[in-house]
Scaffold this motif. Structure first.
Motif, mmCIF file in Angstrom:
data_model
loop_
_atom_site.group_PDB
_atom_site.id
_atom_site.type_symbol
_atom_site.label_atom_id
_atom_site.label_comp_id
_atom_site.label_asym_id
_atom_site.label_seq_id
_atom_site.Cartn_x
_atom_site.Cartn_y
_atom_site.Cartn_z
ATOM 1 N N MET A 109 0.862 -1.176 0.000
ATOM 2 C CA MET A 109 0.000 0.000 0.000
ATOM 3 C C MET A 109 0.906 1.236 0.000
ATOM 4 N N PHE A 110 0.324 2.385 -0.261
ATOM 5 C CA PHE A 110 1.038 3.645 -0.384
ATOM 6 C C PHE A 110 1.970 3.890 0.811
ATOM 7 N N ALA A 111 1.435 3.807 2.022
ATOM 8 C CA ALA A 111 2.236 4.109 3.220
ATOM 9 C C ALA A 111 3.430 3.176 3.355
ATOM 10 N N LYS A 112 3.249 1.927 3.021
ATOM 11 C CA LYS A 112 4.347 0.959 3.110
ATOM 12 C C LYS A 112 5.397 1.224 2.034
ATOM 13 N N LYS A 113 4.979 1.715 0.887
ATOM 14 C CA LYS A 113 5.945 2.087 -0.156
ATOM 15 C C LYS A 113 6.820 3.241 0.332
ATOM 16 N N VAL A 114 6.194 4.209 0.982
ATOM 17 C CA VAL A 114 6.951 5.343 1.516
ATOM 18 C C VAL A 114 7.932 4.845 2.582
#
Length: 155
Positions: free
Chosen positions: A55-60
């Motif tokens: 998910m987006f947050a984990k990519k960051v």
């Protein structure tokens, strides 16, 4: 999406929208594509990145971890990236969440570094949010392009 396509999508997708909610949702998607391009500096292929199903947050978080202690100017923008993800998630996952406008206005003004005289006009509000996404995505794309160019130079 290739690096140049990420940047090119900004004007086409953001400034064409009349609703600030669509600017937020599309801007978030474009920002995620810029983050994906950075991750591809470390991960062999898009297929491998997609297989992680992040998910987006984990990519960051993954990108921050991969960057480690490298001097990286983009990392000062990580708090803005995390804030916009939180705002987007509230909009997308709460049926009656109308309070995001104040958060979104504050985020956009923080990113662009100024507050227009009034954000009460819908067009000014929408354009300020679009500018904030353009700034973040443009910066990330520029850093990524330089890193790709440096990596391609054989010494």
């Amino acid at each position: 999406m290739e690096l140049h396509e990420v940047y090119d999508s900004l004007e086409k997708e953001l400034y064409a929208q009349s609703e600030v909610e669509l600017v937020l949702l599309k801007g978030h998607l474009i920002l995620e594509q810029a983050i994906n391009q950075h991750l591809l500096l470390y991960i062999e292929s898009k297929k491998s990145l997609d297989a992680l199903n992040l998910m987006f947050a984990k990519k960051v978080d993954l990108l921050v971890a991969l960057e480690g202690s490298k001097p990286s100017a983009w990392q000062e923008y990580v708090p803005y990236i995390k804030r916009i993800n939180s705002i987007r998630n509230k909009l997308a996952h709460q049926l009656n969440f109308d309070g995001y406008h104040d958060d979104l206005k504050a985020w956009a003004c923080d990113v662009v570094g100024y507050t227009p005289k009034t954000l009460n006009r819908q067009a000014t509000y929408r354009n300020t949010v679009a500018k904030a996404f353009c700034f973040l995505v443009g910066f990330l794309v520029g850093v990524c392009a330089i890193r790709q160019e440096v990596a391609s130079i054989k010494i």
